[in-house]
Motif scaffolding. Structure first.
Motif, PDB file in Angstrom:
ATOM      1  N   ASN A 184       0.824  -1.212   0.000  1.00  0.00           N
ATOM      2  CA  ASN A 184       0.000   0.000   0.000  1.00  0.00           C
ATOM      3  C   ASN A 184       0.856   1.259   0.000  1.00  0.00           C
ATOM      4  OD1 ASN A 184      -2.509  -1.271  -0.081  1.00  0.00           O
ATOM      5  ND2 ASN A 184      -2.511  -1.568   2.124  1.00  0.00           N
ATOM      6  N   ASN A 190       1.031   3.888  -3.135  1.00  0.00           N
ATOM      7  CA  ASN A 190       0.765   5.305  -2.938  1.00  0.00           C
ATOM      8  C   ASN A 190       1.893   6.153  -3.521  1.00  0.00           C
ATOM      9  OD1 ASN A 190      -0.973   7.386  -1.815  1.00  0.00           O
ATOM     10  ND2 ASN A 190       0.720   7.780  -0.416  1.00  0.00           N
ATOM     11  N   CYS A 208      -9.001   1.782  -4.489  1.00  0.00           N
ATOM     12  CA  CYS A 208      -9.539   2.341  -3.239  1.00  0.00           C
ATOM     13  C   CYS A 208      -8.460   2.507  -2.174  1.00  0.00           C
ATOM     14  CB  CYS A 208     -10.669   1.466  -2.709  1.00  0.00           C
ATOM     15  SG  CYS A 208     -12.145   1.513  -3.747  1.00  0.00           S
ATOM     16  N   MET A 209      -7.544   1.539  -2.068  1.00  0.00           N
ATOM     17  CA  MET A 209      -6.484   1.668  -1.063  1.00  0.00           C
ATOM     18  C   MET A 209      -5.546   2.819  -1.384  1.00  0.00           C
ATOM     19  SD  MET A 209      -6.880  -0.199   1.550  1.00  0.00           S
ATOM     20  CE  MET A 209      -5.321   0.211   2.289  1.00  0.00           C
ATOM     21  N   GLY A 246      -7.498   5.921  -0.597  1.00  0.00           N
ATOM     22  CA  GLY A 246      -7.714   6.026   0.848  1.00  0.00           C
ATOM     23  C   GLY A 246      -6.451   6.450   1.580  1.00  0.00           C
ATOM     24  N   ILE A 247      -5.330   5.840   1.239  1.00  0.00           N
ATOM     25  CA  ILE A 247      -4.057   6.187   1.876  1.00  0.00           C
ATOM     26  C   ILE A 247      -3.649   7.599   1.492  1.00  0.00           C
ATOM     27  CG2 ILE A 247      -1.577   5.673   1.829  1.00  0.00           C
ATOM     28  CD1 ILE A 247      -2.361   2.706   1.852  1.00  0.00           C
ATOM     29  N   ARG A 264      -5.588  10.051   1.010  1.00  0.00           N
ATOM     30  CA  ARG A 264      -6.427  11.009   1.737  1.00  0.00           C
ATOM     31  C   ARG A 264      -6.320  10.895   3.262  1.00  0.00           C
ATOM     32  NH1 ARG A 264      -8.646  10.263  -3.154  1.00  0.00           N
ATOM     33  NH2 ARG A 264      -9.969  11.857  -4.081  1.00  0.00           N
ATOM     34  N   LEU A 265      -6.007   9.697   3.756  1.00  0.00           N
ATOM     35  CA  LEU A 265      -6.016   9.468   5.206  1.00  0.00           C
ATOM     36  C   LEU A 265      -4.642   9.201   5.806  1.00  0.00           C
ATOM     37  CD1 LEU A 265      -9.049   6.993   5.340  1.00  0.00           C
ATOM     38  CD2 LEU A 265      -9.073   9.442   5.890  1.00  0.00           C
ATOM     39  N   GLY A 318      -5.569   4.703   6.903  1.00  0.00           N
ATOM     40  CA  GLY A 318      -6.181   4.053   5.751  1.00  0.00           C
ATOM     41  C   GLY A 318      -6.161   2.531   5.870  1.00  0.00           C
ATOM     42  N   SER A 329      -9.299  -0.146   6.495  1.00  0.00           N
ATOM     43  CA  SER A 329      -9.435  -1.292   5.595  1.00  0.00           C
ATOM     44  C   SER A 329      -9.463  -2.605   6.380  1.00  0.00           C
ATOM     45  CB  SER A 329      -8.272  -1.295   4.592  1.00  0.00           C
ATOM     46  OG  SER A 329      -8.308  -2.454   3.810  1.00  0.00           O
TER      47      SER A 329
END
Length: 164
Positions: free
Chosen positions: A19, A23, A81-82, A85-86, A88-89, A94, A98
């Motif tokens: 992840n 990113n 999505c990961m 999500g990462i 943004r979070l 993130g 999950s």
């Protein structure tokens, strides 16, 4: 059982590492290119290792239900999505969210016997376990980190430390 635990721990560490890598790739090339690279390289590696370890047996798919063939498409959603999500979070939050979703849905699928799984009785202990994990994430996210104020001049100078 010990081997299963070790493999699950290894899988968790590899997912977290993947992840973070995904990113970093996404920052340079965008979400769809990242997803294509991740899944394309994963296909190449899986295909090669499958041939090495299973040979032509890996093509014996005759007893598999048709809708299982499409499970790889879920990977597109997972990676996309990961990465987002990462982005943004942050990685820890993130991945934590999950993991909670994975645990919650695994508990739901097990207790309902969905998707061909053997039905497992739902217990209060399982619910408490999931809620404790969610509570831990809330404490982690809301707990004591103070953000430093960064001035416009510090950003322009390339320093984000206070008083620099």
């Amino acid at each position: 059982m010990i081997v299963g635990l070790l493999l699950a721990l290894l899988a968790g560490s590899l997912v977290s590492l993947q992840n973070i890598f995904n990113n970093k790739v996404n920052v340079h090339v965008g979400s769809w290119t990242t997803t294509t690279l991740v899944l394309g390289l994963g296909f190449a590696a899986s295909f090669t290792l499958g041939l090495v370890f299973e040979g032509t047996e890996m093509f014996n798919l005759e007893h598999m239900k048709l809708w299982y063939w499409f499970s790889g498409l879920l990977g597109v959603g997972v990676v996309t999505c990961m990465v987002q999500g990462i982005n943004r979070l942050g990685p820890t939050f993130g991945v934590s969210i999950s993991m909670c979703a994975q645990l919650g849905f695994a508990l739901l699928f097990d207790s309902m016997g969905w998707l061909g799984l053997e039905k497992v009785d739902f217990t209060f202990k399982q619910l408490v376990g999931v809620l404790v994990i969610i509570g831990g994430i809330i404490v982690f996210k809301l707990g004591g980190r103070e953000k430093k104020k960064v001035t416009h001049e510090q950003v322009l100078m390339g320093s984000c430390e206070e008083g620099a």
